[in-house]
Design an enzyme around this catalytic site. Structure first.
Site, PDB file in Angstrom:
ATOM      1  N   ILE A 157      16.241  -6.186  22.862  1.00  0.00           N
ATOM      2  CA  ILE A 157      16.495  -4.745  22.893  1.00  0.00           C
ATOM      3  C   ILE A 157      17.305  -4.351  24.123  1.00  0.00           C
ATOM      4  O   ILE A 157      17.912  -3.299  24.149  1.00  0.00           O
ATOM      5  CB  ILE A 157      15.177  -3.946  22.855  1.00  0.00           C
ATOM      6  CG1 ILE A 157      14.251  -4.308  24.032  1.00  0.00           C
ATOM      7  CG2 ILE A 157      14.437  -4.186  21.530  1.00  0.00           C
ATOM      8  CD1 ILE A 157      12.999  -3.442  24.150  1.00  0.00           C
ATOM      9  N   LYS A 158      17.286  -5.192  25.151  1.00  0.00           N
ATOM     10  CA  LYS A 158      18.045  -4.929  26.390  1.00  0.00           C
ATOM     11  C   LYS A 158      17.895  -3.487  26.865  1.00  0.00           C
ATOM     12  O   LYS A 158      18.856  -2.877  27.325  1.00  0.00           O
ATOM     13  CB  LYS A 158      19.508  -5.300  26.217  1.00  0.00           C
ATOM     14  CG  LYS A 158      19.727  -6.787  25.928  1.00  0.00           C
ATOM     15  CD  LYS A 158      21.197  -7.199  26.007  1.00  0.00           C
ATOM     16  CE  LYS A 158      21.397  -8.676  25.726  1.00  0.00           C
ATOM     17  NZ  LYS A 158      21.229  -9.054  24.310  1.00  0.00           N
ATOM     18  N   ARG A 159      16.703  -2.933  26.769  1.00  0.00           N
ATOM     19  CA  ARG A 159      16.479  -1.588  27.254  1.00  0.00           C
ATOM     20  C   ARG A 159      16.389  -1.600  28.767  1.00  0.00           C
ATOM     21  O   ARG A 159      16.054  -2.631  29.390  1.00  0.00           O
ATOM     22  CB  ARG A 159      15.183  -1.006  26.673  1.00  0.00           C
ATOM     23  CG  ARG A 159      15.143  -0.914  25.153  1.00  0.00           C
ATOM     24  CD  ARG A 159      16.220  -0.033  24.578  1.00  0.00           C
ATOM     25  NE  ARG A 159      16.016   0.227  23.156  1.00  0.00           N
ATOM     26  CZ  ARG A 159      16.735  -0.295  22.155  1.00  0.00           C
ATOM     27  NH1 ARG A 159      17.733  -1.131  22.409  1.00  0.00           N
ATOM     28  NH2 ARG A 159      16.470   0.033  20.903  1.00  0.00           N
ATOM     29  N   ASP A 165      25.512  -4.074  25.460  1.00  0.00           N
ATOM     30  CA  ASP A 165      25.455  -5.439  24.953  1.00  0.00           C
ATOM     31  C   ASP A 165      26.882  -5.904  24.731  1.00  0.00           C
ATOM     32  O   ASP A 165      27.816  -5.222  25.161  1.00  0.00           O
ATOM     33  CB  ASP A 165      24.621  -5.506  23.660  1.00  0.00           C
ATOM     34  CG  ASP A 165      23.870  -6.832  23.549  1.00  0.00           C
ATOM     35  OD1 ASP A 165      24.540  -7.886  23.560  1.00  0.00           O
ATOM     36  OD2 ASP A 165      22.636  -6.818  23.473  1.00  0.00           O
TER      37      ASP A 165
END
Lengths: 302, 302
Positions: free
Chosen positions: A102-104, B106
Site C-alpha cells: 500500500i506504500k501509505r 509508486d
C-alpha cells in the site's frame, strides 16, 4: 506469533523465499478475463478476485507470501477494494503470509487511521504486513510500529526502491553518505522493539533487486531485518545479484516477482511453450523455476 | 479548464483561499453520529458520508475546495471507499474543487493505476486534484503528470510536511542546502508543462503552515505554483506566519484546516459558545473567521 518468526517458519516449511506479487493489470490478463473485466467496474473487480484466486491456488505450495498491489484494486473504487478484501482473505485461508503493498505514509491521526485500517485488531483486511513510505520521518512511522507490535503484524519500509529514478532522492549524499543508508539505519532502530525468537525483526525494508551493490550495503546495516525485494524478473533483477541480500543462514530476504509469475505466459520461454491457453501451467513452471533458482543461491557461500 | 485556472477563478468568485479538510475521525464526531458509526463498518461509512455532507452544506459558500483525507474512509474498507466516492461527488455537485488527499506514490504501471484511479477519464471518483508523495523520483511523478495534464487535473506534491519530525528527512543537507529545496525545484520543473492562462501551474506543492521560514523559501522557488498549506489551526500554524506564502497578487496559496473547522465545537471559543448541540453553528463561524483572517493577510504588503 511475531511476524518475523512466522516468515521464518513459512520459509523453512515451504523451502522457499518466493513472494508472488499480485499486480492484476487488466491489459495483461488472459483474454477470457480481460473481456469480462471490460464490461463495467463491478465486473472488473470480480475478475481481479477470480484471477488472483486462480494464481493463489497455483502458487500456494511454492511461495511464502503473496503481495497485493492495492493500486490495481483502487482503480475500481469500492468494488475494487471489496475484491482486495476477498483476495487477502483467500490468501490467508490458503495459509499464505499476506503483504498489502500500500506504500501509505502520513502523520498523526491519519497514520493512525491507515495503520488501524490495515493492521488494527478491527481491520477489515486479512493482512499480515504492509509496505510504508518513510517520507514523513518518525511521526509517520511510529503509529504503524505501535499497531503492528500490538497485533503481531509486520512492516516493510521503503529504503531503496527498484525504479531507475529512485536515485534522484534516495542517493543524494548527506554527510558523505547516500540517503538510503540513513533510512536503513532508521529502520534498524525502529525495528529493535520487534525482534522475535528467531532473531529477526518484524520491521523490514523494501530494497529493489535492481541495485545489488546498494542492497549489499543495506543488508549489512539491517542484519536483523527481513528485506522484501521487488524488481526480480521483469524489472531486470537477476538471481546471482541477490546472493548478498541473504544472511549466511539463507534467511533475511524474501523475493517478489509479480508479472513474471502472473503473466508468465507472455514471457520467454513460457510464451512459446504454453502460450495464453495454458497460462496456468506457465504460472506454475515460472514459480517453481524461481523457487529453485533462489534456493540455489541463498545458501551458497557469500 | 486548466486546474490552476479553475482554482484562481474560484478564489476570486468566493473571495476565499480556504480549503475545508474533511478528516472524519469517528471519535471526534458529535455524539449522534458517533453512536450510529459504532454499530458496524457499513453504518460507520454511511455516517462519514452524512457528516461530510453536512459540513459541505455549511462551508460551501465560504471555501474554495474540500480536501478529503482518504485514510479515514479506508478504515472502513469497501464501505468506506463507497462513502469517499459519494462525498467527492457531493462536493463536486456543490461547485467545490475536490482534492483527494491520498499521498500515493509508486512506480511505472502502479503509478499509472493510481493516477488512472483518481485522475483518469474513467475515474470513479469526482476528484480535481490529488496529493502525491515524491519519494520515488521522476518515475513516480511522470505518470501522474501525464494523466493530470490530459484531463485538466491538479497535483500537489509533498515538499515540506507539517509534522515535527518532517525535518528528519526533508531537512537533510545536500550540497549545502536542505532537501525540501531540491524537491521544490523539481516541482517547479515538473509543473512547467501545466501553466494555465492565469500564469499558475496545475502542479503545486504541499507545504506545512508550521514551518513559515521554509515556506517563504519554497514560495520563492515555486512562484508559479499553488501551495496547499495544511497545519493551520489545530496543528499550530498561525495566520501571520502565512503572509509570505502568498504572492503579491494575493494568490498562490490555499490554506487547509480540518479539525478546527469540522470539529470547531471542541475548540475555544466555540466550545463554550456553541458546544456539541450547536456544532453546525461552530463550523460556520470557524470557517467565516478563518476566511476573514486570511483575507486580512493575503493582500497585505509583503
Amino acid at each position: 506469533m511475531n511476524f518475523a518468526d512466522l516468515v521464518v517458519e513459512e520459509i523453512k516449511k515451504k523451502n522457499s523465499c518466493v513472494v508472488a506479487g499480485l499486480d492484476p493489470k487488466i491489459d495483461c490478463l488472459p483474454k477470457a478475463f480481460k473481456e469480462k473485466a471490460n464490461r463495467n467496474p463491478k465486473a472488473a473487480a470480480d475478475v481481479l478476485f477470480a484471477f488472483c484466486r486462480e494464481i493463489i491456488n497455483i502458487v500456494a505450495q511454492y511461495v511464502v507470501a503473496v503481495k497485493l498491489q492495492i493500486a490495481f484494486f483502487e482503480l475500481f473504487g469500492s468494488y475494487g477494494i471489496s475484491a482486495f478484501e476477498r483476495v487477502c482473505k483467500f490468501g490467508s485461508q490458503k495459509g499464505l503470509v499476506v503483504i498489502a503493498d500500500i506504500k501509505r505514509g502520513d502523520i498523526s491521526s491519519t497514520a493512525d487511521a491507515y495503520s488501524a485500517a490495515y493492521l488494527g485488531k478491527n481491520s477489515l483486511f486479512c493482512v499480515d504486513a504492509v509496505t510504508v513510505n518513510p517520507f514523513f520521518g518518525s511521526d509517520g512511522i511510529e503509529p504503524f510500529l505501535e499497531v503492528a507490535n500490538e497485533n503481531n503484524k509486520g512492516l516493510f519500509i521503503l529504503v531503496r526502491t527498484s525504479n531507475p529514478s529512485s536515485a534522484e532522492f534516495q542517493e543524494l549524499i548527506v554527510d558523505g553518505e547516500p540517503i538510503y543508508k540513513i533510512f536503513a539505519r532508521r529502520v534498524s532502530r525502529w525495528g529493535k522493539r520487534a525482534v522475535g525468537r528467531e532473531g529477526y525483526s518484524s520491521v523490514g525494508a523494501v530494497v529493489g533487486a535492481t541495485f545489488p551493490k546498494q542492497g549489499r550495503e543495506i543488508r549489512k546495516i539491517l542484519s536483523k531485518s527481513f528485506l522484501l525485494i521487488p524488481g526480480y524478473g521483469t524489472q531486470g533483477g537477476k538471481s546471482r545479484d541477490l546472493k548478498h541480500l541473504f544472511n549466511p543462514d539463507g534467511l533475511g530476504a524474501i523475493i517478489n516477482a509479480s508479472r513474471s509469475i502472473s503473466f508468465a505466459y507472455k514471457v520467454p520461454p513460457f510464451d512459446k511453450i504454453y502460450g495464453e491457453t495454458n497460462w496456468q501451467k506457465a504460472v506454475e513452471e515460472a514459480v517453481i523455476r524461481m523457487k529453485d533458482e533462489l534456493n540455489g543461491i541463498r545458501f551458497s557461500p557469500q
